[in-house]
Design an enzyme around this catalytic site. Structure first.
Site, short mmCIF file in Angstrom:
data_model
loop_
_atom_site.label_atom_id
_atom_site.label_comp_id
_atom_site.label_asym_id
_atom_site.label_seq_id
_atom_site.Cartn_x
_atom_site.Cartn_y
_atom_site.Cartn_z
N GLU A 117 0.81 -1.23 0.00
CA GLU A 117 0.00 0.00 0.00
C GLU A 117 0.84 1.27 0.00
O GLU A 117 0.57 2.19 -0.78
CB GLU A 117 -0.94 0.00 1.21
CG GLU A 117 -2.09 -0.99 1.12
CD GLU A 117 -3.10 -0.63 0.03
OE1 GLU A 117 -3.12 0.53 -0.41
OE2 GLU A 117 -3.85 -1.53 -0.37
N THR A 118 1.83 1.34 0.87
CA THR A 118 2.53 2.63 1.04
C THR A 118 4.04 2.53 1.19
O THR A 118 4.68 3.49 1.57
CB THR A 118 2.00 3.39 2.27
OG1 THR A 118 2.27 2.60 3.46
CG2 THR A 118 0.52 3.66 2.18
#
Length: 325
Positions: A117-118
């Protein structure tokens, strides 16, 4: 010159129609938020904080998940991400183990999600969250209803958690924080995992770890259960091939396996359990996998089977490397 004169009013009328439609939706939003307990002044102030962002529309219409698998997975399954994941896991080992035990979720899945995700908080998105949801909720008809609800959840979330709307940055779809939670998910699944009185998914990796684990727990993850198993083709593919397209699980393993589509390796498997077929488009030909309940749970985080497979394969890389340390 004649053509320009003829088309200019049409374009203007088109823009006017779009704005009229948006104004009607804003009026409906206003009514919904008032029913949720917000005052007219609060709603007007909140709406005035958002503005249309064409970049959001452009990004929404060109998602990475539209790529074939052979172009998709190299974006995520990299040595750099693996090393960052091992570092993050080591730094938060006790928190990850506590979350895994408390919520019944395999630790490598928690680490994989935050990494995909990040990149462990390195890339949380640069779109103003309110602008993203405002744009999609009022100017993106295919999913406007969904995103208006998220916009409403954002207003509630900001009030509940004391967040500054103007400072919130995230993805083009309005997801934010280490685990990229949309506002409704933040409200429903975030946990205060370090007991400091705040559910902070934006700056606190401890809360993010606990919240990702809780999300998977709430969606039915079963620890140590299989996720996906490669399939082998013989004598051509069965017709019709039951490739999963986002629907609820309605096949069992026994509905999928056949002499022409079998497990690549012999393992004990309950053939009455829910299952799906995953197709991964490689350069030469497609490969097929059997997805089980845990694979479906990953798709509750992101509906794309490519996303879910990237998370699963990355989690396996993480586990292997972590166990070897």
């Amino acid at each position: 010159m004649g053509t320009l004169c003829a088309t200019a009013p049409v374009s203007a009328q088109s823009d006017e129609t779009i704005e009229q439609a948006a104004d009607l939706l804003k009026s409906e939003f206003h009514d919904t938020q008032r029913a949720s307990g917000f005052s007219d002044a609060e709603i007007n102030s909140f709406l005035s904080s958002g503005q249309f962002n064409q970049g959001v529309i452009d990004a929404m219409t060109k998602p990475w998940e539209a790529k074939p698998w052979h172009q998709y997975y190299p974006i995520f399954l990299t040595e750099k991400r693996l090393q960052a994941g091992l570092k993050f896991w080591k730094e938060h080992e006790a928190t990850v183990e506590r979350a895994a035990k408390e919520f019944g979720v395999d630790p490598q899945i928690i680490i994989a999600i935050i990494g995909i995700e990040t990149f462990y908080g390195g890339y949380m998105g640069n779109y103003p969250v309110v602008d993203a949801l405002y744009t999609l909720g009022f100017y993106y008809p295919p999913r406007a209803t969904f995103f208006r609800k998220e916009l409403g959840n954002l207003q509630s979330l900001a009030k509940e958690e004391g967040l500054n709307i103007q400072e919130l940055k995230g993805s083009y779809a309005g997801a934010m924080g280490y685990g990229q939670f949309i506002p409704s998910s933040y409200r429903h699944y975030a946990v205060d995992f370090d007991n400091d009185g705040q559910r902070d998914l934006l700056n606190n990796p401890v809360d993010a770890i606990g919240s990702v684990a809780n999300y998977f727990h709430q969606h039915g993850w079963v620890a140590k259960a299989p996720v996906a198993i490669p399939l082998a083709e013989t004598d051509g593919l069965p017709k019709p091939l039951k490739v999963w397209a986002g629907e609820r699980l309605h096949y069992q393993v026994l509905d999928i396996l056949s002499p022409s589509l079998a497990l690549a390796e012999s393992i004990d498997l309950d053939v009455s359990q829910p299952a799906l077929v995953i197709e991964l488009e490689q350069e030469a030909k497609s490969e097929y996998w059997l997805g089980l309940k845990n694979f479906y749970v990953i798709t509750r985080y992101n509906r794309s089977p490519l996303y879910a497979m990237a998370v699963y394969q990355f989690s396996q890389q993480l586990k292997k490397a972590h166990d070897a340390q």
